[in-house]
Design a protein around this motif. Structure first.
Motif, PDB file in Angstrom:
ATOM      1  N   HIS A 182       0.843  -1.194   0.000  1.00 22.14           N
ATOM      2  CA  HIS A 182       0.000   0.000   0.000  1.00 22.14           C
ATOM      3  C   HIS A 182       0.884   1.252   0.000  1.00 22.14           C
ATOM      4  O   HIS A 182       1.888   1.300   0.686  1.00 22.14           O
ATOM      5  N   HIS A 235       0.838   4.601   1.309  1.00 21.79           N
ATOM      6  CA  HIS A 235       0.130   5.365   2.344  1.00 21.79           C
ATOM      7  C   HIS A 235       0.394   6.857   2.147  1.00 21.79           C
ATOM      8  O   HIS A 235       1.530   7.295   2.201  1.00 21.79           O
ATOM      9  N   HIS A 270      -7.665   5.721   3.981  1.00 16.06           N
ATOM     10  CA  HIS A 270      -7.082   5.651   2.638  1.00 16.06           C
ATOM     11  C   HIS A 270      -7.835   6.642   1.743  1.00 16.06           C
ATOM     12  O   HIS A 270      -8.757   7.315   2.182  1.00 16.06           O
ATOM     13  N   HIS A 295      -6.606   6.131  10.608  1.00 17.46           N
ATOM     14  CA  HIS A 295      -6.061   6.433   9.281  1.00 17.46           C
ATOM     15  C   HIS A 295      -7.115   6.137   8.238  1.00 17.46           C
ATOM     16  O   HIS A 295      -7.816   5.133   8.341  1.00 17.46           O
TER      17      HIS A 295
HETATM   18 CU    CU Z   1      -2.857   4.222   3.995  1.00 19.99          CU
END
Ligand code: CU
Ligand code: C2O
Ligand code: CU
Length: 491
Positions: free
Chosen positions: A131, A133, A419, A417
């Motif tokens: 991923h 981030h 995305h 968090h």
């Molecule tokens: Cu992320």
């Protein structure tokens, strides 16, 4: 054995309170809250390294900049995920994971507007997903648990960079197995540049006056990385007592006597770091997770929970011949010794205005969503549910402005968090003035101390996908792997 004994000293009542989030007296030993210094991120719940050889002082490793390969107008970054060995201690080869190297990965320099392809080749012998981030990517290119790269397989994330300059990072997002893979060394930085970042008179010579610092802590036994969380350290987060930066134990950096920019990443699994210099000098924070701050913020310490980034500029102009140590205050550890011993080869000066961004008015929000981070029957949950890849928890319409309230109902640290995009913090515990100046920029992770809450404003933009979801989760990796994660689609 030492770990075991430590946890057995906690009463079962305390354990139960932590597990169920009953709170009350169970968290009496956490340090402060709100604007405090990191709650339980400190050494109290920590795990102890044993029987390690000496580690001679090394100079700070700088992750190499990966120069992309240009093919048909696409910048290709070729990344091999591999098992390897790395030197942390004299005379010991420590078993690790790395990306194109023995520990961590190269720094990917990407330009806003360019089309990139992150080409991962998995040679680990176990599945991984990767991923990016902090990158604003379509859901099917996000590298979450839905884009698993099987053992011996390859996968590419290809998209056009559409975001402001920032410091992002890439790391595994493997279902139930993120924490051990990050712990062994899988992580790297991505630096996004845009026309604005290039025009500012900031330190920007990578490795000279623009220095990436991937901050982590580990438990080492006999020179080997020891990832063995007990049930209790899953709840409290698996925190180590050996502090490393860019894969080295307390290295030194030879600095020019000028402004130095540090790109700080809390790359730990579950530690909250309060970072400061040994002489308590002030410095300027210029960027938070997702963009420059609108104006620099002067600080003497900065707190980062796992996954958070801060870019800071420290002025060493008058310190030639001196040494200054970057410290972590919750654990009283040294990350890095900076020896100011070179004449400056350029002069920079932090501008008083760095960027501007749109600030949505809370009254323009069309809906509110509530998220409760909690524990139930030994599992970690969001709104009472543990992560299920087959369940879409939230459906978010494109371009709607929304307010998300997130509360930590437990006596342990969490953060949150998302995305897909960034958000802007509105309040802590319902109090708008409790949001500190350096948290008023664009962020993608927010720290939530025990029994506290945050509200942020967010708008999903550009990409929709009715089937492939994005994730939101606690970025304490033991919590993420044990269920504190949910999924949303943008439609
Ligand atoms: Cu992320
Ligand atoms: Cu840094 Cu969902 O991750
Ligand atoms: Cu958590």
């Amino acid at each position: 054995m030492i770990q075991r004994r430590k946890f057995l000293t906690l009463s079962s009542i305390t354990a139960l309170h932590v597990l169920t989030g009953c709170g009350g007296g169970s968290n009496s030993n956490h340090r402060g809250s709100g604007n405090g210094n990191g709650g339980m991120g400190g050494g109290q719940g920590g795990n102890t390294s044993t029987n390690n050889p000496a580690s001679s002082t090394t100079s700070l490793p700088i992750p190499p900049l990966l120069i992309p390969r240009d093919a048909g107008g696409v910048k290709h970054y070729d990344l091999t995920i591999q098992a390897s060995q790395h030197t942390f201690f004299d005379g010991v080869a420590t078993n690790t994971y790395g990306i194109n190297g023995s520990y961590l990965g190269p720094t990917l320099l990407v330009e806003n507007g360019s089309r990139i392809s992150l080409n991962y080749r998995n040679t680990l012998g176990e599945p991984v997903s990767m991923h990016a981030h902090g990158m604003h990517a379509p859901a099917n290119m996000d590298g979450s648990a839905h884009q698993t790269i099987a053992a011996s397989a390859s996968w590419s994330a290809q998209y056009t960079v559409k975001q402001k300059a920032n410091t992002s990072w890439y790391h595994p997002h493997t279902m139930d197995n993120t924490a051990p893979q990050v712990y062994k060394g899988l992580a790297g930085l991505m630096i996004v540049e845009d026309t604005q970042s290039r025009s500012l008179n900031l330190p920007k010579r990578y490795g000279e006056d623009d220095i990436p610092l991937v901050l982590q802590d580990r438990v080492f036994n006999n020179g080997q990385i020891n990832y063995a969380p007990s049930r209790m350290s899953i709840m409290r987060g698996y925190t180590g007592d050996t502090f490393i930066v860019n894969g080295a134990i307390n290295p030194t950096f030879n600095a020019e006597a000028k402004e130095i920019r540090f790109r700080l990443l809390n790359g730990s699994n579950s530690s909250v770091y309060t970072l400061a210099f040994s002489d308590r000098r002030s410095f300027k924070q210029i960027a938070s997770d997702s963009a420059f701050l609108e104006a620099p913020v002067t600080l003497t310490s900065v707190r980062l929970s796992p996954g958070e980034r801060a870019e800071i500029v420290v002025d060493f102009s008058n310190n030639i011949g001196q040494s200054v140590v970057l410290k972590e205050l919750n654990n009283n550890k040294s990350f890095l010794t900076i020896n100011v011993n070179q004449d400056p080869s350029t002069i920079t000066s932090v501008p008083s205005k760095l960027t501007t961004f749109e600030k949505f008015n809370p009254s323009s929000a069309v809906r509110t969503r509530n998220f409760e981070l909690g524990g139930h029957m030994g599992a970690l949950t969001i709104n009472g549910k543990s992560m299920d890849k087959a369940r879409i928890d939230e459906v978010v319409p494109l371009n709607d402005i929304e307010i998300w309230n997130v509360s930590n109902t437990m006596g342990v640290n969490h953060n949150f968090h998302i995305h897909a995009t960034h958000f802007r913090l509105l309040s802590r515990n319902g109090n708008t003035s409790a949001v500190s100046a350096n948290e008023r920029g664009l962020k993608d992770v927010v720290y939530i101390p025990p029994h506290e809450s945050v509200s942020f404003i967010v708008k999903m933009i550009d990409y929709t996908d009715t089937t492939v979801p994005y994730m939101y989760h606690c970025h304490f990796l033991e919590h993420e792997d044990n269920g504190m994660m949910g999924q949303f689609t943008v439609v």
